[in-house]
Scaffold this motif. Structure first.
Motif, short mmCIF file in Angstrom:
data_model
loop_
_atom_site.label_atom_id
_atom_site.label_comp_id
_atom_site.label_asym_id
_atom_site.label_seq_id
_atom_site.Cartn_x
_atom_site.Cartn_y
_atom_site.Cartn_z
N SER A 16 0.87 -1.30 0.00
CA SER A 16 0.04 -0.07 0.04
C SER A 16 1.12 1.36 -0.07
CB SER A 16 -1.04 -0.11 1.10
OG SER A 16 -0.44 0.09 2.41
N ARG A 17 2.01 1.14 0.85
CA ARG A 17 2.85 2.40 0.64
C ARG A 17 3.48 2.49 -0.60
NH1 ARG A 17 5.96 0.26 5.74
NH2 ARG A 17 7.69 1.76 4.94
N LEU A 18 4.03 1.54 -1.23
CA LEU A 18 4.52 1.69 -2.47
C LEU A 18 3.64 2.21 -3.67
CD1 LEU A 18 6.84 -1.44 -2.44
CD2 LEU A 18 7.50 1.12 -2.56
N LEU A 67 7.85 6.09 2.59
CA LEU A 67 8.89 5.13 2.51
C LEU A 67 9.77 4.69 3.40
CD1 LEU A 67 9.65 6.15 -1.17
CD2 LEU A 67 8.43 4.20 -0.47
N MET A 68 9.66 5.63 4.75
CA MET A 68 10.57 5.38 5.74
C MET A 68 9.72 4.51 6.76
SD MET A 68 12.67 8.97 6.16
CE MET A 68 11.54 9.48 7.41
N PRO A 69 9.88 3.30 7.11
CA PRO A 69 8.97 2.64 8.11
C PRO A 69 8.49 3.46 9.44
CG PRO A 69 10.70 1.13 7.20
CD PRO A 69 10.94 2.63 6.67
N ARG A 70 9.45 4.18 9.77
CA ARG A 70 9.19 4.85 11.17
C ARG A 70 8.25 5.78 11.07
NH1 ARG A 70 13.38 4.49 15.58
NH2 ARG A 70 11.85 5.98 16.45
N SER A 71 8.11 6.48 9.79
CA SER A 71 6.93 7.45 9.67
C SER A 71 6.04 7.08 9.02
CB SER A 71 7.93 8.78 9.06
OG SER A 71 8.45 8.42 7.79
N ALA A 72 5.48 5.97 8.48
CA ALA A 72 4.50 5.69 7.86
C ALA A 72 3.18 5.87 8.06
CB ALA A 72 4.48 3.84 7.70
N ALA A 73 2.85 5.73 9.45
CA ALA A 73 1.73 6.46 9.94
C ALA A 73 1.34 7.92 9.35
CB ALA A 73 1.59 6.35 11.41
N LEU A 74 2.54 8.87 9.63
CA LEU A 74 2.50 10.16 9.24
C LEU A 74 2.34 10.25 7.63
CD1 LEU A 74 5.05 12.08 11.74
CD2 LEU A 74 2.51 12.26 11.68
N GLY A 75 3.03 9.50 6.90
CA GLY A 75 2.86 9.61 5.54
C GLY A 75 1.53 9.18 5.11
N ALA A 116 -3.27 4.71 1.09
CA ALA A 116 -3.09 5.55 2.33
C ALA A 116 -3.79 5.05 3.63
CB ALA A 116 -3.18 7.12 2.19
N THR A 117 -5.26 4.91 3.36
CA THR A 117 -5.95 4.49 4.52
C THR A 117 -5.59 3.21 5.09
OG1 THR A 117 -7.85 5.84 3.31
CG2 THR A 117 -8.45 4.18 5.08
N ALA A 118 -5.28 2.23 4.30
CA ALA A 118 -4.75 1.01 4.93
C ALA A 118 -3.43 1.20 5.54
CB ALA A 118 -4.33 0.12 3.49
N THR A 119 -2.54 2.07 4.95
CA THR A 119 -1.21 2.36 5.52
C THR A 119 -1.46 2.96 7.05
OG1 THR A 119 -0.11 2.54 3.51
CG2 THR A 119 1.00 3.66 5.67
N THR A 120 -2.38 3.89 7.31
CA THR A 120 -2.67 4.64 8.23
C THR A 120 -3.30 3.57 9.28
OG1 THR A 120 -2.82 6.89 7.16
CG2 THR A 120 -3.65 6.51 9.31
N TRP A 121 -4.00 3.01 8.90
CA TRP A 121 -4.75 1.84 9.73
C TRP A 121 -3.71 1.00 10.44
CZ3 TRP A 121 -8.70 1.84 12.73
CH2 TRP A 121 -9.17 0.50 13.59
N LEU A 122 -3.03 0.34 9.36
CA LEU A 122 -1.79 -0.66 10.10
C LEU A 122 -0.97 -0.08 10.81
CD1 LEU A 122 -1.33 -2.46 6.58
CD2 LEU A 122 -2.33 -3.41 8.60
N HIS A 123 -0.55 1.35 10.56
CA HIS A 123 0.33 2.01 11.56
C HIS A 123 -0.13 2.88 12.67
CE1 HIS A 123 3.75 0.30 9.26
NE2 HIS A 123 2.85 0.39 8.16
N ARG A 124 -1.42 2.71 12.74
CA ARG A 124 -2.07 3.81 13.67
C ARG A 124 -1.58 4.18 15.08
NH1 ARG A 124 -4.87 -0.92 13.10
NH2 ARG A 124 -5.82 -2.11 15.21
N SER A 125 -1.02 2.87 15.71
CA SER A 125 -0.47 3.11 17.02
C SER A 125 0.59 4.02 17.13
CB SER A 125 -0.25 1.76 17.56
OG SER A 125 0.88 1.19 16.86
N ALA A 126 1.25 4.43 15.88
CA ALA A 126 2.41 5.22 15.88
C ALA A 126 1.87 6.43 15.71
CB ALA A 126 3.41 4.63 14.59
N LEU A 127 0.63 6.93 15.38
CA LEU A 127 0.28 8.14 14.96
C LEU A 127 0.60 9.19 16.35
CD1 LEU A 127 -3.27 7.56 13.17
CD2 LEU A 127 -0.92 8.69 12.28
N PRO A 128 0.95 10.38 16.05
CA PRO A 128 1.37 11.23 17.12
C PRO A 128 -0.21 11.63 17.88
CG PRO A 128 2.67 12.07 15.02
CD PRO A 128 1.62 10.94 14.83
#
Length: 136
Positions: A16-18, A67-75, A116-128
Protein backbone atom coordinates in the motif's frame (compact mmCIF):
# COMPACT_ATOMS: atom_id res chain seq x y z
CA UNK A 1 7.63 5.45 16.64
CA UNK A 2 7.63 2.39 14.44
CA UNK A 3 5.03 -0.36 14.61
CA UNK A 4 5.87 -4.04 14.47
CA UNK A 5 3.60 -5.83 12.05
CA UNK A 6 3.09 -9.52 11.34
CA UNK A 7 4.34 -10.94 8.04
CA UNK A 8 1.05 -10.53 6.16
CA UNK A 9 0.35 -7.07 7.61
CA UNK A 10 3.90 -5.99 6.84
CA UNK A 11 3.48 -7.10 3.22
CA UNK A 12 0.17 -5.24 2.93
CA UNK A 13 1.81 -2.18 4.48
CA UNK A 14 4.66 -2.16 2.00
CA UNK A 15 2.40 -2.78 -1.00
CA UNK A 16 0.00 0.00 0.00
CA UNK A 17 2.84 2.42 0.78
CA UNK A 18 4.57 1.69 -2.54
CA UNK A 19 1.32 2.14 -4.50
CA UNK A 20 0.62 5.52 -2.87
CA UNK A 21 4.23 6.67 -3.21
CA UNK A 22 4.44 5.59 -6.86
CA UNK A 23 1.25 7.37 -7.87
CA UNK A 24 2.15 10.59 -6.06
CA UNK A 25 5.78 10.39 -7.18
CA UNK A 26 4.67 10.14 -10.80
CA UNK A 27 2.58 13.30 -10.56
CA UNK A 28 5.39 15.30 -8.91
CA UNK A 29 7.23 15.58 -12.20
CA UNK A 30 4.24 17.30 -13.80
CA UNK A 31 3.73 19.66 -10.88
CA UNK A 32 7.37 20.72 -10.51
CA UNK A 33 8.02 21.13 -14.25
CA UNK A 34 4.86 23.20 -14.72
CA UNK A 35 3.52 20.77 -17.29
CA UNK A 36 0.62 22.32 -19.21
CA UNK A 37 -1.83 19.76 -17.81
CA UNK A 38 -0.87 20.55 -14.20
CA UNK A 39 -0.94 24.30 -14.82
CA UNK A 40 -4.40 24.07 -16.41
CA UNK A 41 -5.69 21.97 -13.52
CA UNK A 42 -4.52 24.45 -10.88
CA UNK A 43 -5.71 27.41 -12.97
CA UNK A 44 -9.19 25.85 -12.90
CA UNK A 45 -8.88 25.66 -9.11
CA UNK A 46 -7.68 29.28 -8.96
CA UNK A 47 -4.47 28.17 -7.28
CA UNK A 48 -1.78 28.48 -9.96
CA UNK A 49 1.19 28.59 -9.32
CA UNK A 50 1.32 28.58 -5.51
CA UNK A 51 -1.23 25.77 -5.10
CA UNK A 52 0.57 23.55 -7.60
CA UNK A 53 3.95 24.10 -5.96
CA UNK A 54 2.64 23.76 -2.38
CA UNK A 55 0.77 20.58 -3.29
CA UNK A 56 3.91 19.21 -4.94
CA UNK A 57 6.00 19.93 -1.85
CA UNK A 58 3.39 18.32 0.43
CA UNK A 59 3.17 15.27 -1.84
CA UNK A 60 6.97 14.96 -1.97
CA UNK A 61 7.03 15.03 1.84
CA UNK A 62 4.27 12.40 1.96
CA UNK A 63 6.23 10.13 -0.40
CA UNK A 64 9.33 10.39 1.79
CA UNK A 65 7.33 9.70 4.96
CA UNK A 66 5.58 6.72 3.37
CA UNK A 67 8.85 5.11 2.33
CA UNK A 68 10.43 5.36 5.77
CA UNK A 69 8.99 2.64 8.04
CA UNK A 70 9.19 4.80 11.18
CA UNK A 71 7.05 7.51 9.61
CA UNK A 72 4.58 5.39 7.63
CA UNK A 73 1.65 6.47 9.83
CA UNK A 74 2.39 10.16 9.26
CA UNK A 75 2.90 9.61 5.55
CA UNK A 76 -0.39 7.75 5.33
CA UNK A 77 -2.27 10.44 7.23
CA UNK A 78 -0.76 13.25 5.14
CA UNK A 79 -1.59 11.34 1.97
CA UNK A 80 -5.17 10.84 3.14
CA UNK A 81 -5.52 14.59 3.60
CA UNK A 82 -3.98 15.38 0.23
CA UNK A 83 -6.14 12.85 -1.60
CA UNK A 84 -9.23 14.03 0.25
CA UNK A 85 -8.52 17.49 -1.14
CA UNK A 86 -7.89 16.12 -4.62
CA UNK A 87 -11.14 14.11 -4.60
CA UNK A 88 -13.15 17.09 -3.35
CA UNK A 89 -11.59 19.24 -6.09
CA UNK A 90 -12.71 16.70 -8.68
CA UNK A 91 -16.21 16.51 -7.23
CA UNK A 92 -16.69 20.27 -6.91
CA UNK A 93 -14.65 22.12 -9.57
CA UNK A 94 -12.71 19.86 -11.89
CA UNK A 95 -15.14 17.09 -12.69
CA UNK A 96 -14.41 13.39 -12.72
CA UNK A 97 -12.88 13.59 -16.18
CA UNK A 98 -10.16 16.20 -16.65
CA UNK A 99 -8.89 16.98 -20.15
CA UNK A 100 -10.35 13.84 -21.73
CA UNK A 101 -8.41 11.58 -19.34
CA UNK A 102 -11.36 9.22 -18.92
CA UNK A 103 -11.32 9.86 -15.17
CA UNK A 104 -7.77 8.55 -14.73
CA UNK A 105 -6.69 11.32 -12.32
CA UNK A 106 -9.80 10.81 -10.21
CA UNK A 107 -9.31 7.04 -10.13
CA UNK A 108 -5.64 7.47 -9.17
CA UNK A 109 -6.70 9.74 -6.30
CA UNK A 110 -9.18 7.09 -5.10
CA UNK A 111 -6.58 4.31 -5.30
CA UNK A 112 -4.04 6.48 -3.49
CA UNK A 113 -6.59 7.32 -0.79
CA UNK A 114 -7.36 3.62 -0.31
CA UNK A 115 -3.65 2.75 -0.06
CA UNK A 116 -3.03 5.61 2.37
CA UNK A 117 -6.00 4.56 4.50
CA UNK A 118 -4.67 1.00 4.72
CA UNK A 119 -1.22 2.30 5.64
CA UNK A 120 -2.55 4.66 8.30
CA UNK A 121 -4.75 1.95 9.80
CA UNK A 122 -1.93 -0.60 9.94
CA UNK A 123 0.39 1.93 11.60
CA UNK A 124 -2.24 3.74 13.66
CA UNK A 125 -0.50 3.13 16.98
CA UNK A 126 2.45 5.20 15.73
CA UNK A 127 0.33 8.30 15.06
CA UNK A 128 1.35 11.29 17.16
CA UNK A 129 -1.08 12.39 19.89
CA UNK A 130 -3.78 9.76 19.20
CA UNK A 131 -1.56 6.71 18.57
CA UNK A 132 -1.29 5.81 22.25
CA UNK A 133 -5.03 5.11 22.27
CA UNK A 134 -4.44 2.34 19.73
CA UNK A 135 -1.74 0.53 21.74
CA UNK A 136 -2.63 -3.10 22.44
Amino acid sequence: MSTTLSGKANLISWVSRLIAAAIMGQTLFFKFTAAPEAVALFETLGAEPWGRIATGVAEALAVILLLMPRSAALGGALTMGLMGGAIMSHLTKLGIEVGDDGGALFIMALVTLAAATATTWLHRSALPIVGARFQG
